[in-house]
Write an enzyme that holds these catalytic residues in place. Structure first.
Site, PDB file in Angstrom:
ATOM      1  N   SER A 150     -85.302   0.505  41.587  1.00 17.43           N
ATOM      2  CA  SER A 150     -83.966   0.661  42.145  1.00 17.43           C
ATOM      3  C   SER A 150     -82.978   0.313  41.033  1.00 17.43           C
ATOM      4  O   SER A 150     -83.160   0.729  39.894  1.00 17.43           O
ATOM      5  CB  SER A 150     -83.809  -0.241  43.378  1.00 17.43           C
ATOM      6  OG  SER A 150     -82.512  -0.164  43.916  1.00 17.43           O
ATOM      7  N   TYR A 163     -75.232   7.755  42.997  1.00 18.95           N
ATOM      8  CA  TYR A 163     -76.244   6.915  42.351  1.00 18.95           C
ATOM      9  C   TYR A 163     -76.481   5.612  43.115  1.00 18.95           C
ATOM     10  O   TYR A 163     -77.620   5.279  43.458  1.00 18.95           O
ATOM     11  CB  TYR A 163     -75.838   6.613  40.910  1.00 18.95           C
ATOM     12  CG  TYR A 163     -76.828   5.761  40.156  1.00 18.95           C
ATOM     13  CD1 TYR A 163     -78.028   6.312  39.696  1.00 18.95           C
ATOM     14  CD2 TYR A 163     -76.579   4.421  39.900  1.00 18.95           C
ATOM     15  CE1 TYR A 163     -78.945   5.535  39.008  1.00 18.95           C
ATOM     16  CE2 TYR A 163     -77.492   3.642  39.212  1.00 18.95           C
ATOM     17  CZ  TYR A 163     -78.669   4.204  38.765  1.00 18.95           C
ATOM     18  OH  TYR A 163     -79.589   3.433  38.082  1.00 18.95           O
TER      19      TYR A 163
END
Length: 258
Positions: A150, A163
């Site tokens: 992540s 994003y």
């Protein structure tokens, strides 16, 4: 629960898969896993970069194989998983690391196609990869470790398209998987890197890099090899009672508001 082995960071005999393992954060993970004794499968879209990464690890004594795979394509993922298991005989950990910045535009200018492209790159690719790995773990009846890359962008506001949304999504995804898959001995966790110097990150605006550095109390930016220890920890028995969690590797950036 059985006692931990005397060497909980020894991954001898372990088979680890790293998507996007031919560079950036992925090669840092692959180096750490190989140094701990794991056999490593590298997936990446670029055959030449795959071969170079494999050659580097093999030169250090690792058993490694590379496979061309676009993880946004479920058919390619299924084929690459079949080839990986045929090569190594099993799978013990899967690092869904491949991804990218996606389409970076002001929100008002993002098209639905831009949004979908970023989702495909950073979320759907993880779904395809983790599902293939989970099917293999269940077939083996061995348990396993799922780890997604992540970002601290999952917990910090970062402008520029979807994003942050995608990185928050995969952090939530592992919590869901952790609950569902725990009875089968499968763990799922996320790594949240801060600003790590990679081919991609060094092309971000200099002002952004300087802002990240100011916010980092350690006084330095991370390197790809800072990912190796976390990968070894999450792959093997040292983290056997950890699932559904997010491990932040950012030199303190996310806790320092300067």
């Amino acid at each position: 629960m059985d006692a931990l082995p005397g060497m909980p960071f020894d991954l001898s005999g372990h088979v680890a898969l790293v998507t996007g393992g031919n560079g950036g954060l992925g090669i840092g993970m692959a180096r750490g896993l190989a140094a701990a004794g794991a056999r490593v499968a590298i997936w990446g879209r670029n055959a030449e970069r795959n071969r170079a990464a494999s050659a580097e690890l093999a030169a250090g004594g690792a058993e490694v194989a590379d496979f061309v795979c676009d993880v946004t394509d479920p058919a390619e993922v299924a084929r690459a998983m079949e080839e990986t298991v045929a090569r190594f005989g099993r799978l013990d950990s899967c690092f869904a690391n491949a991804g990218g910045s996606g389409v970076r535009k002001p929100f008002a200018l993002l098209s639905p196609a831009d949004w979908q492209a970023t989702l495909d790159l950073n979320v759907n690719s993880v779904f395809h990869t983790f599902q293939a790995a989970t099917k293999q773990f269940l077939a083996q009846k061995s348990g396993g470790s799922l780890v997604v890359t992540s970002s601290v962008a999952a917990i910090l506001g970062v402008p520029g398209g979807g994003y942050s949304a995608t990185k928050a999504a995969v952090a939530g995804f592992v919590r869901s998987l952790a609950v569902e898959l725990a009875p089968a001995g499968i763990r799922a966790n996320a790594i949240l890197p801060g600003f790590i110097e990679t081919e991609m990150s060094i092309n971000t605006p200099k002002a952004f890099q300087e802002a990240c550095l100011r916010r980092t109390p350690s006084g330095k930016l991370g390197t790809v090899d800072d990912m190796g220890g976390a990968a070894v920890f999450l792959a093997g028995p040292a983290s056997r009672y950890m699932t559904g969690q997010t491990l932040v590797i950012d030199g303190g950036q996310s806790i320092f508001p300067m």
